[in-house]
Design a protein around this motif. Structure first.
Motif, PDB file in Angstrom:
ATOM      1  N   ASN A  35     -28.034  -4.192 -27.263  1.00  0.00           N
ATOM      2  CA  ASN A  35     -28.283  -5.541 -26.725  1.00  0.00           C
ATOM      3  C   ASN A  35     -28.477  -5.512 -25.207  1.00  0.00           C
ATOM      4  OD1 ASN A  35     -27.963  -6.572 -29.304  1.00  0.00           O
ATOM      5  ND2 ASN A  35     -25.831  -7.183 -28.985  1.00  0.00           N
ATOM      6  N   ALA A  36     -27.631  -4.762 -24.515  1.00  0.00           N
ATOM      7  CA  ALA A  36     -27.704  -4.715 -23.051  1.00  0.00           C
ATOM      8  C   ALA A  36     -28.999  -4.056 -22.589  1.00  0.00           C
ATOM      9  CB  ALA A  36     -26.498  -3.964 -22.488  1.00  0.00           C
ATOM     10  N   LEU A  37     -29.406  -2.990 -23.268  1.00  0.00           N
ATOM     11  CA  LEU A  37     -30.645  -2.310 -22.882  1.00  0.00           C
ATOM     12  C   LEU A  37     -31.869  -3.185 -23.127  1.00  0.00           C
ATOM     13  CD1 LEU A  37     -29.953   1.297 -24.232  1.00  0.00           C
ATOM     14  CD2 LEU A  37     -29.894   0.533 -21.860  1.00  0.00           C
ATOM     15  N   VAL A  38     -31.850  -3.910 -24.242  1.00  0.00           N
ATOM     16  CA  VAL A  38     -32.975  -4.805 -24.544  1.00  0.00           C
ATOM     17  C   VAL A  38     -33.062  -5.906 -23.496  1.00  0.00           C
ATOM     18  CG1 VAL A  38     -33.820  -6.541 -26.162  1.00  0.00           C
ATOM     19  CG2 VAL A  38     -33.028  -4.329 -27.015  1.00  0.00           C
ATOM     20  N   GLU A  39     -31.928  -6.501 -23.157  1.00  0.00           N
ATOM     21  CA  GLU A  39     -31.950  -7.592 -22.180  1.00  0.00           C
ATOM     22  C   GLU A  39     -32.330  -7.078 -20.791  1.00  0.00           C
ATOM     23  OE1 GLU A  39     -31.617 -11.035 -19.916  1.00  0.00           O
ATOM     24  OE2 GLU A  39     -32.152 -10.632 -22.010  1.00  0.00           O
ATOM     25  N   ALA A  40     -31.861  -5.901 -20.411  1.00  0.00           N
ATOM     26  CA  ALA A  40     -32.244  -5.343 -19.110  1.00  0.00           C
ATOM     27  C   ALA A  40     -33.754  -5.143 -19.041  1.00  0.00           C
ATOM     28  CB  ALA A  40     -31.522  -4.019 -18.870  1.00  0.00           C
ATOM     29  N   GLY A  41     -34.338  -4.682 -20.143  1.00  0.00           N
ATOM     30  CA  GLY A  41     -35.789  -4.515 -20.177  1.00  0.00           C
ATOM     31  C   GLY A  41     -36.514  -5.841 -20.048  1.00  0.00           C
ATOM     32  N   ARG A  42     -35.988  -6.870 -20.691  1.00  0.00           N
ATOM     33  CA  ARG A  42     -36.616  -8.186 -20.593  1.00  0.00           C
ATOM     34  C   ARG A  42     -36.496  -8.754 -19.188  1.00  0.00           C
ATOM     35  NH1 ARG A  42     -34.077 -10.490 -26.288  1.00  0.00           N
ATOM     36  NH2 ARG A  42     -35.647  -9.561 -27.678  1.00  0.00           N
ATOM     37  N   ARG A  43     -35.363  -8.512 -18.540  1.00  0.00           N
ATOM     38  CA  ARG A  43     -35.189  -8.998 -17.170  1.00  0.00           C
ATOM     39  C   ARG A  43     -36.223  -8.391 -16.231  1.00  0.00           C
ATOM     40  NH1 ARG A  43     -28.716  -9.478 -15.721  1.00  0.00           N
ATOM     41  NH2 ARG A  43     -28.233 -11.071 -17.282  1.00  0.00           N
ATOM     42  N   ALA A  44     -36.548  -7.148 -16.457  1.00  0.00           N
ATOM     43  CA  ALA A  44     -37.520  -6.482 -15.596  1.00  0.00           C
ATOM     44  C   ALA A  44     -38.908  -7.086 -15.739  1.00  0.00           C
ATOM     45  CB  ALA A  44     -37.557  -4.987 -15.916  1.00  0.00           C
ATOM     46  N   ARG A  45     -39.172  -7.689 -16.893  1.00  0.00           N
ATOM     47  CA  ARG A  45     -40.506  -8.266 -17.142  1.00  0.00           C
ATOM     48  C   ARG A  45     -40.588  -9.745 -16.774  1.00  0.00           C
ATOM     49  NH1 ARG A  45     -39.710  -5.016 -21.738  1.00  0.00           N
ATOM     50  NH2 ARG A  45     -39.152  -6.808 -23.036  1.00  0.00           N
ATOM     51  N   ARG A  46     -39.439 -10.381 -16.538  1.00  0.00           N
ATOM     52  CA  ARG A  46     -39.453 -11.788 -16.168  1.00  0.00           C
ATOM     53  C   ARG A  46     -39.606 -11.952 -14.658  1.00  0.00           C
ATOM     54  NH1 ARG A  46     -34.112 -12.316 -19.027  1.00  0.00           N
ATOM     55  NH2 ARG A  46     -34.575 -12.497 -21.258  1.00  0.00           N
ATOM     56  N   LEU A  47     -40.036 -13.133 -14.266  1.00  0.00           N
ATOM     57  CA  LEU A  47     -40.002 -13.489 -12.853  1.00  0.00           C
ATOM     58  C   LEU A  47     -38.553 -13.724 -12.447  1.00  0.00           C
ATOM     59  CD1 LEU A  47     -43.015 -15.979 -12.729  1.00  0.00           C
ATOM     60  CD2 LEU A  47     -42.980 -13.591 -11.964  1.00  0.00           C
ATOM     61  N   PRO A  48     -38.174 -13.382 -11.214  1.00  0.00           N
ATOM     62  CA  PRO A  48     -36.772 -13.509 -10.795  1.00  0.00           C
ATOM     63  C   PRO A  48     -36.171 -14.886 -11.047  1.00  0.00           C
ATOM     64  CG  PRO A  48     -38.004 -12.282  -9.165  1.00  0.00           C
ATOM     65  CD  PRO A  48     -39.010 -12.780 -10.170  1.00  0.00           C
ATOM     66  N   PHE A  49     -36.922 -15.949 -10.819  1.00  0.00           N
ATOM     67  CA  PHE A  49     -36.351 -17.293 -11.001  1.00  0.00           C
ATOM     68  C   PHE A  49     -36.088 -17.580 -12.479  1.00  0.00           C
ATOM     69  CE2 PHE A  49     -40.812 -18.323 -11.735  1.00  0.00           C
ATOM     70  CZ  PHE A  49     -40.755 -19.289 -12.732  1.00  0.00           C
ATOM     71  N   GLN A  50     -36.819 -16.923 -13.380  1.00  0.00           N
ATOM     72  CA  GLN A  50     -36.568 -17.113 -14.805  1.00  0.00           C
ATOM     73  C   GLN A  50     -35.198 -16.572 -15.189  1.00  0.00           C
ATOM     74  OE1 GLN A  50     -40.436 -15.170 -16.014  1.00  0.00           O
ATOM     75  NE2 GLN A  50     -40.462 -16.845 -17.504  1.00  0.00           N
ATOM     76  N   ASN A  51     -34.846 -15.407 -14.678  1.00  0.00           N
ATOM     77  CA  ASN A  51     -33.536 -14.832 -14.981  1.00  0.00           C
ATOM     78  C   ASN A  51     -32.403 -15.730 -14.504  1.00  0.00           C
ATOM     79  OD1 ASN A  51     -34.400 -12.396 -16.241  1.00  0.00           O
ATOM     80  ND2 ASN A  51     -34.896 -11.537 -14.240  1.00  0.00           N
ATOM     81  N   TYR A  52     -32.648 -16.421 -13.403  1.00  0.00           N
ATOM     82  CA  TYR A  52     -31.598 -17.283 -12.834  1.00  0.00           C
ATOM     83  C   TYR A  52     -31.210 -18.392 -13.804  1.00  0.00           C
ATOM     84  CZ  TYR A  52     -29.169 -20.396  -9.596  1.00  0.00           C
ATOM     85  OH  TYR A  52     -28.235 -21.209  -8.995  1.00  0.00           O
ATOM     86  N   PHE A  53     -32.157 -18.866 -14.594  1.00  0.00           N
ATOM     87  CA  PHE A  53     -31.893 -19.993 -15.482  1.00  0.00           C
ATOM     88  C   PHE A  53     -31.542 -19.567 -16.916  1.00  0.00           C
ATOM     89  CE2 PHE A  53     -34.556 -21.948 -12.160  1.00  0.00           C
ATOM     90  CZ  PHE A  53     -33.734 -23.005 -11.808  1.00  0.00           C
ATOM     91  N   MET A  54     -31.427 -18.286 -17.167  1.00  0.00           N
ATOM     92  CA  MET A  54     -31.099 -17.801 -18.509  1.00  0.00           C
ATOM     93  C   MET A  54     -29.578 -17.727 -18.661  1.00  0.00           C
ATOM     94  SD  MET A  54     -34.198 -17.201 -19.786  1.00  0.00           S
ATOM     95  CE  MET A  54     -34.035 -16.077 -21.140  1.00  0.00           C
ATOM     96  N   PHE A  55     -28.920 -18.898 -18.666  1.00  0.00           N
ATOM     97  CA  PHE A  55     -27.462 -18.948 -18.608  1.00  0.00           C
ATOM     98  C   PHE A  55     -26.805 -18.302 -19.832  1.00  0.00           C
ATOM     99  CE2 PHE A  55     -28.819 -22.825 -16.223  1.00  0.00           C
ATOM    100  CZ  PHE A  55     -28.487 -22.355 -14.957  1.00  0.00           C
ATOM    101  N   ARG A  56     -27.212 -18.701 -21.018  1.00  0.00           N
ATOM    102  CA  ARG A  56     -26.598 -18.157 -22.227  1.00  0.00           C
ATOM    103  C   ARG A  56     -26.891 -16.670 -22.381  1.00  0.00           C
ATOM    104  NH1 ARG A  56     -27.290 -20.479 -28.460  1.00  0.00           N
ATOM    105  NH2 ARG A  56     -26.009 -18.869 -29.449  1.00  0.00           N
ATOM    106  N   THR A  57     -28.121 -16.296 -22.093  1.00  0.00           N
ATOM    107  CA  THR A  57     -28.496 -14.888 -22.178  1.00  0.00           C
ATOM    108  C   THR A  57     -27.690 -14.055 -21.188  1.00  0.00           C
ATOM    109  OG1 THR A  57     -30.744 -15.473 -22.849  1.00  0.00           O
ATOM    110  CG2 THR A  57     -30.414 -13.262 -21.970  1.00  0.00           C
TER     111      THR A  57
END
Length: 250
Positions: A166-188
């Motif tokens: 789970n952590a590796l998958v989410e880290a990979g997704r974070r790298a592909r998102r824009l920084p401001f998108q990660n900021y609002f992914m509260f539950r994730t």
């Protein structure tokens, strides 16, 4: 005595040196450098491996893993002291002889996989992704710190395995998102933090147990607990050992 000319590929007429030879060769970087070493000799290989001139790049994709792996070898910046210290401590165990010493543990887990296939029979639909995730992480755990996840003895994966995936998958997704998108992914973010916390907690417990109950073993954990940096004479901190254990799985 005149110096011999260092062999090298012909330079581009566009004034960018040998960039095209490496960047646009149609092969990956490791294979390209190996091919050039074969063509132009040992002097080329020695130059490429000289860390006075080349250093590891920790790009955005790796930076997103740092909450999980910290200054482990995988994601440490070159300027961080533990990058050099851990490299010195661990170099021996990853030598050909060191890896050979892990073969029995590797065979142990591989036999579990084959036995599972045999017992389920020819009608069993093999889930390659699930079974080889079990194979990979169980092998690393047993070889690196003599711990058994026993993933092939349960329908569900060990919680460590699930959290790592789970952590590796989410880290990979974070790298592909824009920084401001990660900021609002509260539950994730909460789920990611929970997975990271579980992984760190288990690794910390394994370190504490080994310190309190030393064993005769040539595994990665013992090497990190007892090894010393040849440059400073110091060992690795428990925190860095945790990051190295996690990095082994990442």
């Amino acid at each position: 005595m005149p110096h011999a000319t260092i062999p090298q590929p012909p330079e581009s007429v566009l004034g960018v040196g040998n960039t095209f030879e490496v960047a646009f060769s149609g092969d990956n970087f490791v294979n390209t450098t190996g091919r050039l070493a074969d063509l132009y000799g040992q002097v080329y290989a020695d130059a490429v491996c000289d860390d006075r001139y080349f250093s590891k790049s920790v790009g955005r994709a790796l930076e997103t893993l740092r909450p999980l792996t910290g200054d482990g070898l995988f994601t440490a910046f070159n300027k961080e002291p533990n990058w050099r210290a851990a490299h010195n401590v661990l170099a021996g165990i990853f030598s050909p002889m060191g890896v050979r010493g892990m073969f029995d543990d590797m065979v142990d887990i591989a036999q579990q996989l084959v036995l599972k296939f045999e017992r389920f029979g020819p009608e069993y639909d093999i889930d390659i992704s699930q079974d080889f995730t079990r194979l990979t992480l169980d092998t690393i755990a047993l070889s690196a710190f003599s711990y058994r996840f026993n993933s092939f003895y349960s329908n569900e994966m060990h919680p460590f395995v699930n959290s790592m995936v789970n952590a590796l998958v989410e880290a990979g997704r974070r790298a592909r998102r824009l920084p401001f998108q990660n900021y609002f992914m509260f539950r994730t973010s909460q789920e990611f933090d929970a997975d990271v916390a579980y992984i760190h907690d288990l690794c910390d417990k394994l370190v504490q147990i080994r310190r309190k109950n030393p064993v005769e073993s040539r595994d990665l954990l013992n090497q990190m607990l007892n090894g010393k940096d040849k440059d400073t004479g110091l060992g690795l901190s428990d925190e860095n050992i945790r990051y190295q254990l996690v990095s082994a799985h990442a």
